[in-house]
Structure formats: structure tokens, C-alpha cells
Design an enzyme around this catalytic site. Structure first.
Site, PDB file in Angstrom:
ATOM      1  CB  CYS A 128      -1.123   0.140   0.655  1.00  0.00           C
ATOM      2  SG  CYS A 128      -1.850  -1.493   1.121  1.00  0.00           S
ATOM      3  CG  HIS A 278      -3.387   3.439   2.071  1.00  0.00           C
ATOM      4  ND1 HIS A 278      -3.461   3.330   0.149  1.00  0.00           N
ATOM      5  CD2 HIS A 278      -3.539   2.023   2.242  1.00  0.00           C
ATOM      6  CE1 HIS A 278      -3.587   1.626   0.295  1.00  0.00           C
ATOM      7  NE2 HIS A 278      -3.768   1.440   1.499  1.00  0.00           N
ATOM      8  CG  ASN A 308      -6.632  -1.233   0.240  1.00  0.00           C
ATOM      9  OD1 ASN A 308      -5.705  -0.637  -0.763  1.00  0.00           O
ATOM     10  ND2 ASN A 308      -6.125  -1.599   1.425  1.00  0.00           N
TER      11      ASN A 308
HETATM   12  N1  COA Z   1     -17.965  -8.954   8.732  1.00  0.00           N
HETATM   13  C1  COA Z   1     -18.563  -9.413  10.046  1.00  0.00           C
HETATM   14  N2  COA Z   1     -17.557  -9.494  11.510  1.00  0.00           N
HETATM   15  C2  COA Z   1     -16.593  -9.419  10.770  1.00  0.00           C
HETATM   16  C3  COA Z   1     -15.930  -9.693   9.886  1.00  0.00           C
HETATM   17  C4  COA Z   1     -16.739  -9.049   9.187  1.00  0.00           C
HETATM   18  N3  COA Z   1     -16.053  -8.741   7.801  1.00  0.00           N
HETATM   19  N4  COA Z   1     -14.746  -9.299  10.171  1.00  0.00           N
HETATM   20  C5  COA Z   1     -14.393  -9.475  11.380  1.00  0.00           C
HETATM   21  N5  COA Z   1     -15.390  -9.823  12.222  1.00  0.00           N
HETATM   22  C6  COA Z   1     -15.329  -9.963  14.047  1.00  0.00           C
HETATM   23  C7  COA Z   1     -14.519 -10.315  14.060  1.00  0.00           C
HETATM   24  O1  COA Z   1     -14.760 -12.146  14.029  1.00  0.00           O
HETATM   25  C8  COA Z   1     -15.193 -10.401  16.027  1.00  0.00           C
HETATM   26  O2  COA Z   1     -15.785 -10.857  15.890  1.00  0.00           O
HETATM   27  P1  COA Z   1     -15.992 -11.705  17.464  1.00  0.00           P
HETATM   28  O3  COA Z   1     -15.266 -10.518  18.364  1.00  0.00           O
HETATM   29  O4  COA Z   1     -17.130 -12.683  17.847  1.00  0.00           O
HETATM   30  O5  COA Z   1     -14.645 -12.394  17.570  1.00  0.00           O
HETATM   31  C9  COA Z   1     -15.325  -8.847  15.674  1.00  0.00           C
HETATM   32  O6  COA Z   1     -15.566  -8.923  14.247  1.00  0.00           O
HETATM   33  C10 COA Z   1     -14.516  -7.925  15.190  1.00  0.00           C
HETATM   34  O7  COA Z   1     -14.040  -8.222  15.163  1.00  0.00           O
HETATM   35  P2  COA Z   1     -11.827  -7.111  15.334  1.00  0.00           P
HETATM   36  O8  COA Z   1     -10.970  -7.275  14.016  1.00  0.00           O
HETATM   37  O9  COA Z   1     -12.184  -6.776  16.237  1.00  0.00           O
HETATM   38  O10 COA Z   1     -13.023  -5.811  14.167  1.00  0.00           O
HETATM   39  P3  COA Z   1     -12.797  -4.307  14.049  1.00  0.00           P
HETATM   40  O11 COA Z   1     -13.369  -3.643  14.875  1.00  0.00           O
HETATM   41  O12 COA Z   1     -10.835  -4.605  14.686  1.00  0.00           O
HETATM   42  O13 COA Z   1     -12.293  -4.293  12.799  1.00  0.00           O
HETATM   43  C11 COA Z   1     -11.003  -4.625  10.524  1.00  0.00           C
HETATM   44  C12 COA Z   1     -11.523  -5.017  11.327  1.00  0.00           C
HETATM   45  C13 COA Z   1     -10.140  -5.333   9.568  1.00  0.00           C
HETATM   46  C14 COA Z   1     -12.005  -3.377  10.071  1.00  0.00           C
HETATM   47  C15 COA Z   1     -10.096  -3.150  11.203  1.00  0.00           C
HETATM   48  O14 COA Z   1      -9.653  -4.266  11.918  1.00  0.00           O
HETATM   49  C16 COA Z   1      -9.111  -3.034   9.838  1.00  0.00           C
HETATM   50  O15 COA Z   1      -9.937  -1.766   9.601  1.00  0.00           O
HETATM   51  N6  COA Z   1      -7.773  -2.740  10.158  1.00  0.00           N
HETATM   52  C17 COA Z   1      -7.004  -2.069   8.834  1.00  0.00           C
HETATM   53  C18 COA Z   1      -7.545  -2.992   7.793  1.00  0.00           C
HETATM   54  C19 COA Z   1      -6.289  -2.253   7.146  1.00  0.00           C
HETATM   55  O16 COA Z   1      -6.252  -0.993   6.729  1.00  0.00           O
HETATM   56  N7  COA Z   1      -5.583  -3.153   6.440  1.00  0.00           N
HETATM   57  C20 COA Z   1      -4.320  -3.251   5.299  1.00  0.00           C
HETATM   58  C21 COA Z   1      -3.653  -2.241   5.412  1.00  0.00           C
HETATM   59  S1  COA Z   1      -2.591  -1.040   4.516  1.00  0.00           S
END
Ligand code: COA
Length: 351
Positions: A128, A278, A308
Site C-alpha cells: 500500500c 491511501h 482498497n
Molecule cells: N463481518 C462481520 N464480522 C466481522 C468481519 C466481517 N467482515 N470481520 C471481522 N468480524 C468480526 C470478528 O470476527 C470479531 O468477532 P468476535 O468478536 O466474535 O471475535 C468482531 O467482528 C470484531 O473483530 P475485530 O477484528 O476486533 O474488528 P475491528 O473493529 O478491528 O475491525 C477491521 C476489523 C479489519 C475492519 C479493522 O481492524 C481494520 O480496518 N484494520 C485495518 C485494516 C487495513 O487497513 N488493512 C490494510 C492496510 S494497508
């Protein structure tokens, strides 16, 4: 003094729109199933990421990353009024290359009809952050007179390597296919504020295990130990991400690199027309705007409808808003990026 100018910009996304609702029903061939394949929903995705839809290539097995890059490159060349034969260097950023080797830069070179030895090809693997890393390389190579017409490309075909089961939902909902390209060249000018006036690239390898897609490990024998027909049992085939660590580090890296870009150049937000971050997660970008005290009306995003697209996001977003009439020739952009590695960076340049 020789300074680097942006001569043209182009972008390309495939026609197929995949909404959050449709994504829930797709199998690994992107075919709609009767029952959901991924336990997720539109409200969760929009609340956490701002993403409503993304683009996927047609599911006919005929399109490669280099084909997306070709479309974007041809548009950038037309925008610049530069013939492909004038390009003496390609810098290609992608985490979804056509093959393991050779790099996709040479494949694009051949598709552009400029193979034969007059155009150097670099492939960079900064995910990225590829755009800022690539812009820094292009700027250095142009300023020192090594190359005169650099094609900087970012292209991704993510949809073939995502996990279309609930196991992979945290990553699968985020990514889309797309490409962007910029043509860069030298201009002799005394105006220290023209063209590309700042680039900075950073890396912290302690984050290497927080976001990756391994596929294989070369240290192992055999180095590939999965059955590709049994995708469910082969985690190495899919991206792995510690979402929270990526989220927090992205905000920190993008805020600090944006603030440093202004401090080093002595500029303020009055000197910057647009902030184009980004596009990983709209919530990350909102926090960056808040913490770095960026005027919110200057922030441009496209993640809502493209997801993304990794190496492609920044020029893709600039080009989208240019087509909407917002971004104009000569506007000054501050971009900050963050990605796998961890790598991050910032740049200030005129379009
Ligand atoms: N739909 C529904 N539920 C989902 C899910 C989805 N697509 N993805 C994860 N969950 C669930 C998880 O399993 C978890 O469930 P649990 O509490 O029963 O275990 C719950 O949602 C919370 O998960 P968590 O990982 O804590 O969510 P979050 O608030 O951190 O959000 C992201 C997840 C991926 C959206 C967030 O962490 C994020 O955007 N991170 C950066 C990612 C990124 O930018 N990557 C590229 C970088 S260049």
C-alpha cells in the site's frame, strides 16, 4: 534546476461492481450462491470501513494484473501526450503480480509494445506504500538525469487471492481490483514549489507478520506444501492480518508523516489543495484528518466504491476526483500512505 513534473495520470477499474450484499454470496470463482458463503453484512462493513462496493475482474480467468495496468498506463500516456515509445523506465508496484518472477513491469512493457531494450523495468514490493516509494524513486532518477520519461504504475488483482469463507471475512471485505499510472518527466525551473517537491519513505520490519500473504516459505522443503484444490485447508494461500495493529499503526504513520511533510517543507494546509491518503479504511482516514488537523473538506476518498486497491489507490483517487471536476491541473496534493511491512510515507506534489 531540474525538478520532476507529473505529466499525466490515468486509472482503470473493471466494470463488475460487487456490493457488500452480493459479496456475502460469492464463492471463490465469484459466482453467486443460493446461501451466504461469508457471514458478514453491509452494516458491519460500512460501519467499520466505509466500504459499500468494490470492483472485480470478470471471472473468466483471462485477466492479469498487467492487463489492468495496461489500461491505466495507456490513459496516463494519452493524458500526458507522451508516446509509449518515449518511456525509458517503468516502476511497477503490486502485491498481486502476474507471476512470482519475472516482475510484472516487463510484462507491461511488452504489452505496451516497447520491449527491445530501451526501457528499464523495476518492480517494487511496498504494497500500500508503493506509490510514495515509487514516486521517490522516479523523482531521484529524473532529477539526476538517469531517465526522462518514467511510467509509475500501481495495479492489483486482489479478487483471485481472497478467502471467500467466513474465516477470511476480515480481509476479504476490504479489497478490490484496480490500477493507476502516472507519467513523470523533468522540467528546468527555478520554482522550488513546482512539481514533486517532497517525498519521504519509512519502514518498520517488526510489523512484517501483522499483514502478509505468504503462499510459500522458501526455507521449507518442499517450499510449497499445500494442495491447491483444497483451498480451505491451506491458510498460506490467503492474506493474514492483525487488523487492530494495522489500524493503529496506520493512523500513527500517516499522521506523523503528513505532519513532517509540512514541517520539512515549511508549508501549511493553506498551501495544499487536497489531502489524498491511501485508501485502506475510511475510518483510518477520518482519524488521520482529525489527529493531523487536516481541513476535512480537503480530504479526498474513493474507498467507498473501490475498496482498497493497494498500490493503485492514490492516483486512482486523484483521477476519480479530477474526472468529477474537483482536482485541477496545478493543484498541490499531500498524500500519506501505510501498508504491509510495515511501510509508510508521504509526498507533496503538483498534478
Ligand atoms: N463481518 C462481520 N464480522 C466481522 C468481519 C466481517 N467482515 N470481520 C471481522 N468480524 C468480526 C470478528 O470476527 C470479531 O468477532 P468476535 O468478536 O466474535 O471475535 C468482531 O467482528 C470484531 O473483530 P475485530 O477484528 O476486533 O474488528 P475491528 O473493529 O478491528 O475491525 C477491521 C476489523 C479489519 C475492519 C479493522 O481492524 C481494520 O480496518 N484494520 C485495518 C485494516 C487495513 O487497513 N488493512 C490494510 C492496510 S494497508
Amino acid at each position: 534546476m531540474i525538478r520532476t513534473q507529473v505529466l499525466g495520470i490515468g486509472s482503470y477499474v473493471p466494470d463488475r461492481i460487487v456490493t457488500n450484499d452480493e459479496l456475502r454470496f460469492l464463492n471463490e470463482r465469484h459466482e453467486r450462491q443460493a446461501e451466504p458463503t461469508i457471514q458478514t453484512d453491509d452494516a458491519w462493513i460500512q460501519q467499520r470501513t466505509g466500504i459499500r462496493e468494490r470492483r472485480y475482474v470478470a471471472n473468466d480467468g483471462q485477466t492479469s494484473t498487467s492487463d489492468l495496468a495496461l489500461q491505466a498506463s495507456q490513459r496516463a500516456l494519452a493524458d500526458a501526450g507522451v508516446a509509449a515509445s518515449e518511456i525509458d523506465c517503468i516502476i511497477f508496484g503490486s502485491l498481486s503480480p502476474d507471476f512470482h518472477f519475472p516482475g510484472t513491469g516487463v510484462v507491461l512493457q511488452q504489452k505496451l509494445g516497447i520491449s527491445g531494450g530501451n526501457c528499464a523495468c523495476y518492480d517494487i514490493r511496498q504494497q500500500c506504500s508503493s506509490f510514495v516509494y515509487g514516486l521517490q524513486m522516479a523523482d531521484a532518477l529524473i532529477k539526476t538525469g538517469v531517465y526522462k520519461r518514467v511510467l509509475l504504475v500501481g495495479a492489483e488483482l486482489h479478487s483471485h487471492s481472497l478467502d471467500f469463507t467466513t474465516r477470511g471475512r476480515d480481509v476479504t471485505v476490504l479489497f478490490g481490483d484496480g490500477a493507476s499510472a502516472m507519467v513523470l518527466g523533468p522540467q528546468d525551473t527555478d520554482d522550488a514549489r513546482s512539481g514533486v517537491l517532497y517525498t519521504a519513505a519509512y519502514a518498520d520490519g517488526s510489523g512484517a507478520n501483522d499483514l502478509n500473504l505468504k503462499i510459500y516459505e522458501i526455507k521449507r522443503l518442499p517450499y510449497l506444501d499445500y494442495d491447491p484444490k483444497d483451498r480451505d485447508n491451506n491458510k498460506l494461500m490467503y492474506p493474514h492480518m492483525d487488523g487492530k495493529r494495522v489500524f493503529l499503526n496506520a493512523i500513527r504513520g500517516m499522521v506523523m508523516s503528513s505532519q513532517k511533510a509540512l514541517a520539512v517543507t515549511g508549508m501549511t494546509w493553506d498551501d495544499i489543495t487536497w489531502f489524498v491518503p491511501h485508501q485502506a479504511n475510511l475510518r483510518i482516514n477520518e482519524k488521520v484528518v482529525e489527529f493531523a488537523k487536516i481541513p476535512p473538506e480537503k480530504a479526498l476518498n474513493t474507498i467507498q466504491f473501490y475498496g482498497n486497491t493497494t498500490a493503485a489507490t492514490v492516483p486512482l483517487t486523484i483521477d476519480y476526483w479530477r474526472q468529477q471536476g474537483k482536482v485541477k491541473k496545478g493543484d498541490r496534493i499531500l498524500t500519506s500512505v501505510f501498508g504491509s511491512g510495515f511501510t509508510w510515507g508521504a509526498a507533496i506534489f503538483q498534478v
